[in-house]
Write a protein that holds these residues in place. Structure first.
Motif, PDB file in Angstrom:
ATOM      1  N   PRO A 138      32.318  93.831 -33.522  1.00 32.62           N
ATOM      2  CA  PRO A 138      31.408  94.623 -32.686  1.00 32.62           C
ATOM      3  C   PRO A 138      31.966  95.991 -32.307  1.00 32.62           C
ATOM      4  O   PRO A 138      31.220  96.953 -32.135  1.00 32.62           O
ATOM      5  CB  PRO A 138      31.222  93.763 -31.419  1.00 32.62           C
ATOM      6  CG  PRO A 138      31.846  92.453 -31.703  1.00 32.62           C
ATOM      7  CD  PRO A 138      32.804  92.633 -32.840  1.00 32.62           C
ATOM      8  N   GLY A 139      33.295  96.072 -32.175  1.00 30.32           N
ATOM      9  CA  GLY A 139      33.914  97.315 -31.712  1.00 30.32           C
ATOM     10  C   GLY A 139      34.688  98.009 -32.800  1.00 30.32           C
ATOM     11  O   GLY A 139      34.267  98.075 -33.952  1.00 30.32           O
ATOM     12  N   LEU A 170      35.758  93.650 -28.915  1.00 30.99           N
ATOM     13  CA  LEU A 170      34.461  93.123 -28.470  1.00 30.99           C
ATOM     14  C   LEU A 170      33.580  94.186 -27.821  1.00 30.99           C
ATOM     15  O   LEU A 170      32.416  93.927 -27.532  1.00 30.99           O
ATOM     16  CB  LEU A 170      34.672  91.974 -27.472  1.00 30.99           C
ATOM     17  CG  LEU A 170      35.372  90.717 -28.014  1.00 30.99           C
ATOM     18  CD1 LEU A 170      35.439  89.647 -26.932  1.00 30.99           C
ATOM     19  CD2 LEU A 170      34.651  90.184 -29.239  1.00 30.99           C
ATOM     20  N   GLN A 171      34.143  95.357 -27.581  1.00 25.41           N
ATOM     21  CA  GLN A 171      33.429  96.441 -26.887  1.00 25.41           C
ATOM     22  C   GLN A 171      32.927  95.994 -25.518  1.00 25.41           C
ATOM     23  O   GLN A 171      31.736  96.118 -25.187  1.00 25.41           O
ATOM     24  CB  GLN A 171      32.272  96.966 -27.742  1.00 25.41           C
ATOM     25  CG  GLN A 171      32.696  97.967 -28.802  1.00 25.41           C
ATOM     26  CD  GLN A 171      31.544  98.783 -29.352  1.00 25.41           C
ATOM     27  OE1 GLN A 171      30.439  98.287 -29.542  1.00 25.41           O
ATOM     28  NE2 GLN A 171      31.803 100.058 -29.615  1.00 25.41           N
ATOM     29  N   ASP A 180      29.812  88.801 -20.239  1.00 23.49           N
ATOM     30  CA  ASP A 180      30.733  89.277 -21.262  1.00 23.49           C
ATOM     31  C   ASP A 180      32.144  88.739 -21.079  1.00 23.49           C
ATOM     32  O   ASP A 180      33.087  89.188 -21.721  1.00 23.49           O
ATOM     33  CB  ASP A 180      30.760  90.812 -21.275  1.00 23.49           C
ATOM     34  CG  ASP A 180      31.079  91.410 -19.906  1.00 23.49           C
ATOM     35  OD1 ASP A 180      31.394  90.637 -18.974  1.00 23.49           O
ATOM     36  OD2 ASP A 180      31.014  92.647 -19.771  1.00 23.49           O
ATOM     37  N   ASP A 212      31.534  92.141 -39.125  1.00 23.85           N
ATOM     38  CA  ASP A 212      31.133  91.387 -37.936  1.00 23.85           C
ATOM     39  C   ASP A 212      31.843  91.837 -36.668  1.00 23.85           C
ATOM     40  O   ASP A 212      31.588  91.298 -35.590  1.00 23.85           O
ATOM     41  CB  ASP A 212      31.403  89.895 -38.161  1.00 23.85           C
ATOM     42  CG  ASP A 212      30.617  89.335 -39.332  1.00 23.85           C
ATOM     43  OD1 ASP A 212      29.374  89.289 -39.235  1.00 23.85           O
ATOM     44  OD2 ASP A 212      31.243  88.966 -40.340  1.00 23.85           O
ATOM     45  N   LYS A 232      32.831  84.283 -28.575  1.00 20.95           N
ATOM     46  CA  LYS A 232      31.653  84.910 -27.963  1.00 20.95           C
ATOM     47  C   LYS A 232      30.426  84.774 -28.862  1.00 20.95           C
ATOM     48  O   LYS A 232      29.306  84.602 -28.381  1.00 20.95           O
ATOM     49  CB  LYS A 232      31.938  86.383 -27.674  1.00 20.95           C
ATOM     50  CG  LYS A 232      32.945  86.619 -26.570  1.00 20.95           C
ATOM     51  CD  LYS A 232      32.573  85.933 -25.263  1.00 20.95           C
ATOM     52  CE  LYS A 232      31.388  86.575 -24.563  1.00 20.95           C
ATOM     53  NZ  LYS A 232      31.084  85.917 -23.256  1.00 20.95           N
ATOM     54  N   ARG A 233      30.661  84.844 -30.165  1.00 24.93           N
ATOM     55  CA  ARG A 233      29.525  84.756 -31.080  1.00 24.93           C
ATOM     56  C   ARG A 233      28.928  83.351 -31.112  1.00 24.93           C
ATOM     57  O   ARG A 233      27.700  83.177 -31.164  1.00 24.93           O
ATOM     58  CB  ARG A 233      29.976  85.162 -32.479  1.00 24.93           C
ATOM     59  CG  ARG A 233      28.868  85.137 -33.506  1.00 24.93           C
ATOM     60  CD  ARG A 233      29.237  85.944 -34.717  1.00 24.93           C
ATOM     61  NE  ARG A 233      28.257  85.788 -35.772  1.00 24.93           N
ATOM     62  CZ  ARG A 233      28.279  86.440 -36.924  1.00 24.93           C
ATOM     63  NH1 ARG A 233      29.250  87.326 -37.152  1.00 24.93           N
ATOM     64  NH2 ARG A 233      27.372  86.227 -37.857  1.00 24.93           N
ATOM     65  N   MET A 244      36.438  86.906 -30.708  1.00 22.01           N
ATOM     66  CA  MET A 244      35.229  87.367 -31.389  1.00 22.01           C
ATOM     67  C   MET A 244      34.346  86.177 -31.778  1.00 22.01           C
ATOM     68  O   MET A 244      33.133  86.164 -31.536  1.00 22.01           O
ATOM     69  CB  MET A 244      35.640  88.154 -32.634  1.00 22.01           C
ATOM     70  CG  MET A 244      34.634  89.155 -33.116  1.00 22.01           C
ATOM     71  SD  MET A 244      35.398  90.263 -34.324  1.00 22.01           S
ATOM     72  CE  MET A 244      35.154  89.350 -35.824  1.00 22.01           C
TER      73      MET A 244
END
Length: 778
Positions: A84-85, A225-226, A203, A82, A262-263, A259
């Motif tokens: 992202p980065g 989180l990229q 973001d 899970d 944000k999700r 993480m």
């Protein structure tokens, strides 16, 4: 303001070099200080818990999280899939420290998944319901076991060399050779790690983190989180202690909370309990020191060769610079004519060890003191005499060059030791102790005087910079923000004093707000004892810019030369007129003077070539010495610190009251490291000393019964530091070595001081008892 007001203001003005209470001291003792867990959280905040491995080294064959996910109240379960980065939170970006384990488990307690639930209790209970299937692999938790398994070093070792130590050892008339274990240490901060992540639009993410390095957290969250670094805001108002444990280790908690935030678009709090915190986070590195030394019959050291091997843990983290600094301090205050020092940061199946007060320096110093001690016992001399015969010389003498080829130009250790030796009545007390030991059957005593020379600056040169942002508002109140973090050490107070002194206003007029990445970017960690040096100078630079503008404004407005303008306590003199500070600032605002400035400072003169092992990694040295007297029970190994006398160098102290408190606390923490604090892993690779019930930090009753602490008030830093002060956070930690050395003398008395007891650290009562029995049998 009338004349009486001026006099009163002059008396209460708060410049530097004055005793001032810590800005939050009254809040600490009353419980009013707000930490992250005290903050009012947004409605709908969820809580996170970690799913940990129960193997030291294994491959994960399967992971069943179905029962976890079905638990009522569980909102989300996340694994490495899970992320992202990049699944890496190593500060060196070597790709060797995953945020969540993927297929391979590298230490017992490694995080594999996280659970997000309506309450913390639900999340923690659910995390324990996961079902693993493993393929177990051989593991090594100890340095020697790691060598047997062929484990490699986690980072490139360092070599420091000058002259030809190998040849000099062969030619030396007398030689010693041995090894010493130097134990690790748990940080045991009062506030465990914690992160609160609050999602923003697009973001954006805001993270409140208990960290010594907000910029590091910012970068790690952005990487995970990229997203761009500018989208991440990290805030830190205060920490309930850090001691280095919150320099890099907070990244995992902040990144996972961010993480999930944000999700789910909800606030997330992640706070492990004490057992989990101690299991999941790194500690002070354990060391195994192998040493050889050559010397003459008067105890002058001729050559030293030593290897400093460290239990690094499963990833590199900060093991490279930590073991580097161990070598930088292996000489302590002594000149080695020919020297060869090497580091060995070896991988183990334990949590990755990290920064701790002194950053490897204490371990290096203890190894150096063992060499001194062995030489003294070999020659049947007082170790203090061997120390004094091998001190670095004063400036201008050829015996001033360190193993890393930096010249010691500010040496005051001779005066420090001489004054302490006299003020503590060391010689008379040592004679009395020797006489006591001749007739005492059970209780034996020991005394030791040990010095400290500690280099100040980050050895990673880019970290030696700082910024500050200063605003003056229309009413004359001042807002200060800088990159340093407050963990109880009084940094905020000291930097506020710098600003108050520059503007000659009362300290109450200066407000320091939470450290935040939105005001001062690209900050360095509050570590390496550099907080006051760096941030104080950055604040000074901002004040200087503002004062230049205000001087120019006053000169133009009142038509007087700049020489006739002066900042006085709570007022400004312009020619023959004295204007209250708030009124003066209001007029400057009305004249459209820019009342905000960004200050900056970078440490001068330093440079370091690691490949060659040469340079000037430190701007200056801080010095100190301590005398400790102990008594031991030869039947049980129990002991008591009877008295400690300390004389410590902080240059011209910015705040003597705070600095003295730092010296006292550092000594007690250092003595605890060397006596009672023991880390222990079982044969399955589990850390068993993972709670207050199994890990013994010093109690109030463990402090010296007589405790005399004095600052060297005559010392003034030769370098242009803020207020000519010196760092105080780390150097006094090593004053605790005098306790270990005093215990050694007490033990040696059972064999008439003929044999060096070679006490490993920590010198627990068990080790003391075993050493007594070993010497009695000789």
């Amino acid at each position: 303001m009338n004349k009486i007001d001026f006099v009163f203001a002059e008396e209460i003005s708060a410049p530097v070099h004055k005793d001032l209470r810590h800005d939050s001291a009254h809040k600490h003792v009353s419980g009013e200080a707000d930490y992250i867990d005290d903050m009012v959280v947004p409605e709908g905040t969820l809580h996170m818990a970690a799913g940990l491995s129960d193997r030291a080294h294994a491959d994960i064959l399967s992971l069943d999280l179905s029962e976890v996910e079905k638990t009522p109240g569980v909102v989300l379960v996340m694994t490495h899939k899970d992320i992202p980065g990049h699944n890496d939170i190593g500060p060196n970006h070597r790709g060797d420290e995953p945020l969540l384990a993927e297929k391979r488990i590298e230490f017992h307690g490694q995080m594999v998944f996280v659970v997000v639930a309506e309450t913390r209790e639900i999340a923690r209970a659910a995390a324990r319901m996961a079902k693993f299937t493993y393929h177990d692999l051989p593991h090594a938790t100890d340095i020697l076991d790691a060598r047997k398994l062929g484990y490699k070093m986690v980072t490139e070792p360092l070599t420091l060399s000058r002259g030809d130590a190998v040849s000099a050892l062969k030619k030396a008339p007398l030689r010693i050779k041995g090894e010493m274990r130097v134990g690790g240490q748990e940080h045991f901060y009062l506030e465990s790690h914690i992160a609160l992540a609050i999602p923003g639009e697009d973001d954006e993410i805001t993270v409140w983190s208990s960290t010594q390095h907000p910029s590091e957290i910012q970068h790690m969250v952005a990487s995970i989180l990229q997203i761009p670094v500018h989208a991440v805001t990290v805030n830190t108002r205060r920490m309930g202690g850090g001691f280095g444990g919150k320099e890099t280790q907070g990244s995992q908690f902040a990144a996972l909370a961010a993480m999930a935030a944000k999700r789910l678009n909800r606030a997330i709090k992640f706070r492990p309990d004490r057992d989990e915190d101690m299991t999941m986070t790194g500690k002070r590195h354990d060391f195994l020191v192998d040493y050889e030394a050559g010397f003459d019959d008067e105890g002058h050291i001729l050559a030293v060769k030593a290897n400093y091997a460290a239990r690094a843990g499963f990833s590199s983290d900060l093991s490279g610079p930590v073991t580097d600094r161990a070598l930088f301090h292996a000489d302590n205050a002594y000149y080695y004519p020919d020297v060869l020092l090497t580091s060995e940061p070896i991988k183990t199946n334990t949590v990755s060890n990290t920064a701790f007060r002194g950053f490897g320096g204490p371990q290096g110093l203890v190894g150096g003191e063992r060499i001194i001690e062995e030489i003294a016992y070999a020659l049947r001399l007082d170790p203090l005499e061997i120390r004094k015969r091998n001190f670095y010389a004063i400036e201008g003498d050829e015996r001033c060059l360190t193993p890393y080829h930096q010249k010691v130009e500010d040496n005051i250790i001779h005066r420090i030791v001489s004054e302490l030796e006299e003020s503590s009545d060391y010689q008379a007390r040592r004679k009395a102790i020797i006489a006591f030991n001749k007739t005492s059957r059970v209780i034996r005593k020991g005394i030791a005087l040990t010095p400290v020379k500690f280099g100040i600056s980050f050895t990673f040169t880019p970290f030696n910079q700082a910024g500050a942002l200063v605003h003056i508002y229309q009413d004359g109140s001042i807002h200060l923000n800088h990159g340093g973090t407050e963990m109880g050490q009084g940094l905020y107070t000291k930097v506020a004093q710098v600003l108050a002194d520059e503007f000659q206003v009362d300290i109450e007029r200066v407000k320091i707000t939470a450290t935040t990445t939105t005001k001062v970017p690209n900050t360095s960690a509050t570590a390496a004892s550099s907080g006051s040096d760096l941030n104080g100078m950055a604040a000074y630079d901002a004040a200087r810019q503002l004062k230049e503008r205000l001087y120019a404004f006053a000169a133009e407005r009142w038509g007087v030369p700049v020489a006739e303008i002066a900042f006085l306590p709570n007022r400004v003199r312009v020619g023959d007129e004295e204007i209250p500070f708030p009124h003066f600032i209001k007029q400057a605002y009305m004249a459209r003077v820019h009342l905000s400035a960004a200050g900056f400072y970078k440490t001068p003169k330093i440079h370091w070539d690691r490949a060659r092992g040469t340079g000037r990694p430190f701007l200056y040295y801080a010095y100190g010495a301590s005398v400790s007297e102990v008594s031991i029970d030869t039947l049980t190994g129990e002991y008591q610190i009877e008295r400690t006398d300390i004389l410590h160098d902080v240059g011209r102290s910015l705040n003597p009251a705070i600095d003295k408190g730092q010296v006292e606390g550092a000594f007690v923490q250092g003595a605890g490291w060397l006596t009672t604090e023991e880390l222990w892993w079982d044969d399955k690779g589990r850390l068993r000393t993972h709670a207050p019930s199994t890990y013994k930090i010093p109690l109030a009753s463990d402090r010296p019964r007589i405790f005399n602490v004095k600052l060297a008030e005559w010392s003034v830093n030769k370098e242009l530091t803020i207020g000519r002060s010196k760092a105080v956070g780390e150097p006094p930690f090593m004053l605790g070595v005098s306790v270990l050395e005093a215990l050694s003398m007490a033990v040696a008395s059972v064999a008439d001081y003929k044999v060096c007891p070679k006490l490993d650290a920590p010198a627990t009562p068990e080790r003391v008892l075993m050493a007594v029995e070993r010497l009695q049998a000789t």
